[in-house]
Design an enzyme around this catalytic site. Sequence first.
Site, short mmCIF file in Angstrom:
data_model
loop_
_atom_site.label_atom_id
_atom_site.label_comp_id
_atom_site.label_asym_id
_atom_site.label_seq_id
_atom_site.Cartn_x
_atom_site.Cartn_y
_atom_site.Cartn_z
N ASP A 116 0.64 -1.60 0.17
CA ASP A 116 0.10 -0.59 0.04
C ASP A 116 0.70 1.32 0.23
OD1 ASP A 116 -2.56 -0.86 -0.03
OD2 ASP A 116 -2.69 -1.55 2.11
N ASP A 175 -7.02 -3.94 -5.71
CA ASP A 175 -6.64 -2.50 -4.26
C ASP A 175 -4.53 -1.77 -4.73
OD1 ASP A 175 -7.60 -4.58 -3.29
OD2 ASP A 175 -8.49 -3.03 -1.98
#
Length: 396
Positions: A116, A175
């Site tokens: 991330d 994602d």
Amino acid sequence: MKKINLLVILTAIVFIGCKEKVVTEEQSMTVIEKAAAQYEHLYHNAISYMDSDRPMPRTIVNGKLHTVGVYDWTSGFHPGSMWNLYGLTNDITWKNRAVAYTQIMDTIQYYEGTHDLGFMIGDSYGNALKYMDKEAYEKVMVQAAKSLVSRFKPKAGVIQSWNSNDRWQCPVIIDNMMNLEMLFEATKISGDSTFYNVAIMHADTTMAKHFREDYSSYHVLDYDTETGKVLKRNTAQGYKDESAWARGQAWGLYGYIVMYRETKDEKYLDQSKNIASFIMNHSNLPEDKIPYWDYDAPVTKDTPRDASAAAITASALFELSTYVEDDLEHAYVDRANTILESLSKEPYLAEIGTNEGFILKHSTGHKPQNSEIDVPLNYADYYFLEALLRQRDMIK
């Protein structure tokens, strides 16, 4: 008796007039002004946490502001939102606050324990570089890209998302497409094409293996890191393995638009248009265009919406509209405008001074785990502000 009645009447008129004036003043504010006012409230609500190990506001839990540490995947959105507010208002106060919150993210550039980093560093330092020419920030971006690439599995052609566990050997979530933008920026800064090439390989593998025939995507794929074979196709945050988790579809759309922007490869534009078509034409999409948390979830009066998925989609569609022919351009802009119009009023836009300072209400984080249901989320605000920026820039 008549004097008393007259006094009562006059008092009532004054009271009503004052009340109407207050309402009118708030109603007359632009959405940008309302957003800035809300974040002023959030800033003062969260500033006491800034020197703690949980400086970043994320959501509301049990009616109170919930903050997280810099190693939380959402940590970059708070400074990123302040950068967006600076872009929207040109108010130096937001720039100064954004700088302060960005700099406390410094150690994340070396963190190899997550995929991330694009959210965490790209949305903080990456946004800073849009407004500041600072070599030190560029170095952070490049180092963060190196840390992200450490998770690349060359035989499978993917950047591993979560760490291996009892369920998955090499899980990759949709994602992860959102973290590739930082790799392109790192190549521009450093001249090292390694980052660029990894982004291409990950996007191509994901496009080939993550999507169904209707251009909806799975949430989680598990790869064999030696052969590249897909071992499982699952969900973690969606309704079921074969369903279309709403935020996941938005991540995919946004990610492939970035891929086209950075490469000008038409296959990524085609992928983006196909994903957009799936989202825009889905039979379960409500009239206000704010999706339920999963496009395939059973719909009742209690089915939660996901304002974050809507905000991401709106921002993505504004950019996509700049790359297509007239008919599609108008369709994408119209849909993005419709989404923003819905988000800019009740029940989604919070009244000033409420919602602990967050701008939007009614997002869904992780429904299967009953986590962050029907709450504000910092990334919903981030993409809402980004969409407002893109909308404004299109009008100029």
